[in-house]
Design an enzyme around this catalytic site. Sequence first.
Site, PDB file in Angstrom:
ATOM      1  N   ASP A  54       0.792  -1.209  -0.138  1.00 35.61           N
ATOM      2  CA  ASP A  54       0.009   0.043  -0.038  1.00 35.61           C
ATOM      3  C   ASP A  54       0.809   1.227   0.058  1.00 35.61           C
ATOM      4  O   ASP A  54       1.382   1.848   1.115  1.00 35.61           O
ATOM      5  CB  ASP A  54      -0.825  -0.146   1.521  1.00 35.61           C
ATOM      6  CG  ASP A  54      -1.875   1.228   1.423  1.00 35.61           C
ATOM      7  OD1 ASP A  54      -1.600   2.008   0.537  1.00 35.61           O
ATOM      8  OD2 ASP A  54      -2.391   1.486   2.467  1.00 35.61           O
ATOM      9  N   GLU A 130      32.268   5.599   4.797  1.00 39.57           N
ATOM     10  CA  GLU A 130      32.591   5.336   6.329  1.00 39.57           C
ATOM     11  C   GLU A 130      31.664   5.405   7.102  1.00 39.57           C
ATOM     12  O   GLU A 130      31.117   6.616   7.409  1.00 39.57           O
ATOM     13  CB  GLU A 130      33.995   6.025   6.668  1.00 39.57           C
ATOM     14  CG  GLU A 130      34.948   6.157   5.808  1.00 39.57           C
ATOM     15  CD  GLU A 130      36.150   7.116   5.927  1.00 39.57           C
ATOM     16  OE1 GLU A 130      35.817   7.732   6.977  1.00 39.57           O
ATOM     17  OE2 GLU A 130      37.124   6.953   5.406  1.00 39.57           O
ATOM     18  N   GLU A 132      29.632   5.563  10.436  1.00 39.85           N
ATOM     19  CA  GLU A 132      29.754   5.980  11.699  1.00 39.85           C
ATOM     20  C   GLU A 132      28.382   5.933  12.539  1.00 39.85           C
ATOM     21  O   GLU A 132      27.194   5.881  12.040  1.00 39.85           O
ATOM     22  CB  GLU A 132      30.383   7.430  12.027  1.00 39.85           C
ATOM     23  CG  GLU A 132      31.679   7.606  11.713  1.00 39.85           C
ATOM     24  CD  GLU A 132      32.422   9.091  11.553  1.00 39.85           C
ATOM     25  OE1 GLU A 132      33.332   9.087  11.318  1.00 39.85           O
ATOM     26  OE2 GLU A 132      31.443   9.874  12.098  1.00 39.85           O
ATOM     27  N   GLU A 209      35.359   5.526  17.413  1.00 39.98           N
ATOM     28  CA  GLU A 209      35.475   6.648  16.851  1.00 39.98           C
ATOM     29  C   GLU A 209      35.648   7.831  17.763  1.00 39.98           C
ATOM     30  O   GLU A 209      35.885   7.536  19.131  1.00 39.98           O
ATOM     31  CB  GLU A 209      34.284   7.295  15.951  1.00 39.98           C
ATOM     32  CG  GLU A 209      34.503   7.053  14.476  1.00 39.98           C
ATOM     33  CD  GLU A 209      35.332   8.036  13.917  1.00 39.98           C
ATOM     34  OE1 GLU A 209      35.671   9.062  14.732  1.00 39.98           O
ATOM     35  OE2 GLU A 209      35.966   7.751  12.754  1.00 39.98           O
ATOM     36  N   GLU A 217      32.720   2.918  14.101  1.00 41.84           N
ATOM     37  CA  GLU A 217      32.854   2.985  12.713  1.00 41.84           C
ATOM     38  C   GLU A 217      33.002   1.702  12.009  1.00 41.84           C
ATOM     39  O   GLU A 217      33.726   0.749  12.511  1.00 41.84           O
ATOM     40  CB  GLU A 217      33.772   4.031  12.140  1.00 41.84           C
ATOM     41  CG  GLU A 217      34.024   4.136  10.685  1.00 41.84           C
ATOM     42  CD  GLU A 217      35.032   5.216  10.136  1.00 41.84           C
ATOM     43  OE1 GLU A 217      34.929   6.318  10.821  1.00 41.84           O
ATOM     44  OE2 GLU A 217      35.856   4.857   9.368  1.00 41.84           O
ATOM     45  N   HIS A 266      31.545   9.906   5.578  1.00 41.60           N
ATOM     46  CA  HIS A 266      32.703  10.333   4.794  1.00 41.60           C
ATOM     47  C   HIS A 266      32.531   9.235   3.521  1.00 41.60           C
ATOM     48  O   HIS A 266      32.682   8.098   3.839  1.00 41.60           O
ATOM     49  CB  HIS A 266      34.195  10.537   5.249  1.00 41.60           C
ATOM     50  CG  HIS A 266      33.894  11.114   6.513  1.00 41.60           C
ATOM     51  ND1 HIS A 266      34.654  11.090   7.497  1.00 41.60           N
ATOM     52  CD2 HIS A 266      33.176  12.520   6.829  1.00 41.60           C
ATOM     53  CE1 HIS A 266      34.478  11.764   8.458  1.00 41.60           C
ATOM     54  NE2 HIS A 266      33.679  12.662   8.044  1.00 41.60           N
ATOM     55  N   ARG A 340      41.372  17.631   6.774  1.00 42.68           N
ATOM     56  CA  ARG A 340      40.092  17.167   6.998  1.00 42.68           C
ATOM     57  C   ARG A 340      39.109  18.252   7.437  1.00 42.68           C
ATOM     58  O   ARG A 340      38.020  18.204   7.985  1.00 42.68           O
ATOM     59  CB  ARG A 340      40.184  15.965   8.531  1.00 42.68           C
ATOM     60  CG  ARG A 340      40.197  14.904   8.000  1.00 42.68           C
ATOM     61  CD  ARG A 340      40.767  13.707   8.897  1.00 42.68           C
ATOM     62  NE  ARG A 340      40.766  12.478   8.674  1.00 42.68           N
ATOM     63  CZ  ARG A 340      41.872  11.882   7.987  1.00 42.68           C
ATOM     64  NH1 ARG A 340      43.101  12.569   7.934  1.00 42.68           N
ATOM     65  NH2 ARG A 340      41.939  10.610   7.586  1.00 42.68           N
ATOM     66  N   GLU A 360      37.543  12.091  -1.421  1.00 41.22           N
ATOM     67  CA  GLU A 360      36.780  11.964  -0.071  1.00 41.22           C
ATOM     68  C   GLU A 360      35.692  13.238   0.028  1.00 41.22           C
ATOM     69  O   GLU A 360      36.302  14.214   0.482  1.00 41.22           O
ATOM     70  CB  GLU A 360      37.354  11.523   1.128  1.00 41.22           C
ATOM     71  CG  GLU A 360      36.648  11.315   2.493  1.00 41.22           C
ATOM     72  CD  GLU A 360      37.410  11.483   3.797  1.00 41.22           C
ATOM     73  OE1 GLU A 360      37.403  10.245   4.351  1.00 41.22           O
ATOM     74  OE2 GLU A 360      38.066  12.438   4.297  1.00 41.22           O
ATOM     75  N   ARG A 362      33.127  14.702   2.385  1.00 42.83           N
ATOM     76  CA  ARG A 362      33.112  14.774   3.757  1.00 42.83           C
ATOM     77  C   ARG A 362      31.642  15.020   4.369  1.00 42.83           C
ATOM     78  O   ARG A 362      31.388  14.858   5.427  1.00 42.83           O
ATOM     79  CB  ARG A 362      34.221  15.463   4.481  1.00 42.83           C
ATOM     80  CG  ARG A 362      35.521  14.697   4.300  1.00 42.83           C
ATOM     81  CD  ARG A 362      36.862  15.448   4.793  1.00 42.83           C
ATOM     82  NE  ARG A 362      36.627  15.410   6.525  1.00 42.83           N
ATOM     83  CZ  ARG A 362      36.947  14.784   7.242  1.00 42.83           C
ATOM     84  NH1 ARG A 362      37.310  13.608   6.806  1.00 42.83           N
ATOM     85  NH2 ARG A 362      36.670  14.726   8.541  1.00 42.83           N
TER      86      ARG A 362
END
Length: 471
Positions: A54, A130, A132, A209, A217, A266, A340, A360, A362
């Site tokens: 549905d 990645e 987390e 982490e 992670e 990331h 970073r 990457e 982020r």
Amino acid sequence: MPSTAEDVLKFLKENNIKWVDLQFTDVPGRLHHITIPASDFDLESLKTGFGKLDGSSIRGFTSIYESDMVLLPVPETMTLVPWSPGVARVLCKVFWGGGKGRFERDPRFIAEEAEKYQAEQGYTSFYGPELEFFMFDKVKLDVSTPQSGTGYKIHAREAPWSDSGTFVIRFKEGYYPAPPVDQLMDVRLEIVDTLVKYFGYTIEATHHEVATAGQGEIDFRFSTLVDTADKVQTLKYVAKNVAAKHGLVVTFMPKPIYGDNGTGMHTHLSLWTKDGKKNLMYDPNEEYAEISQFGRYVIGGLLTHARALSAIVSPTVNSYRRLIPGFEAPVYIAWSKGNRSAVVRVPAYYKGMEKAKRIEYRPPDPSTNPYLAFAALLMAALDGVNKKIDPGDPVDENIYHLTPEKRRQLGIKELPRSLNEALDELESDKEFLKSVFNSSLLDTYIDLKRDEARSLQGYPHPMELYYYLDS
């Protein structure tokens, strides 16, 4: 794992399966399921699908007057459910009822269309998110006695105010501590063992982490767009169920704890030739990070559309509590190698390794719909390639520490600071998506997220009571 309809029937018989979970994803990204008897499976049903849905009861799907929908199993996603003997699960494509074809707002359909689009242009892409997450014993709202500046008591095995163990993790000091400080290694390993044994994952790493209370992670081997999105949904499903066995709650909420790091996803991205034999991001003769001119165009597209992408890859009100300076979450639209504090980072772990060259991105967090997120990243990257968008010079310093004037001089803009601001950006910059994202999906997505932001905007925050109740 099965790869054909015949394989599915053989799998069900050999494993004595009695029930099958048909699973699919709604527009915001939540996994849903319906369980049917395994005896309903035959070659015909695996060709036509199961008319069991549905659609009017699923967020972003259909209206009550056109609600009959069909779920078509994807054979290669059929697996055992290890915590439920006699049960298997399979991911499904969503179709309109009445033979009207594929449902255009099925998120997996958007991801499939993105893969077709890139193939037509001669490319294939690979993704390595990645994931987390936090593991909590329980979450309890308590506005009367805020702890560490928050309005929440997070009851977690590793919380710094916990008396459950001798070893505690201080705020922002949770990265890579060895047991017994890391008290959740056993649960994480059970999650990854389940993923490997029953769901066919190749796990590259799992660890605690940065954040204090129960943040972990899990990283799995990169794959193609649709397959990686399937794997994200499956990982979340497995993590929540394994944790529940231990009396824990896994959350992929971006920012559950004030004053500590939030939860990101990331995403590593590379574009290759269609046959997968040449990494177009790699140039061994390029002095800066061995990133090719093609790779720079990819970065240019991502930076150009970063503000609009935020509405898809950082899709909740809570996402913007994570995207603030000082917590390794990206805020500034710039690129660099190994940095970073930039939105786009070119990992620089190795030199002279073609297969490892990627970028990457982020900003994403795991509250995103991975089918839409990876498709949107691809479309931004290809827009950069097709228009030869130069990303400008890399910024090889901590952008958080630059003065506003210095950032202006370098032309560094900021990501949106709220979901509404991100949705404004998406509405004004969505042309690059339209080759894959149909207007029905985009309009529905924006409407859903506007409603979400409006609803949450109307609720007093617990800390507002703490600050203003006596005013």
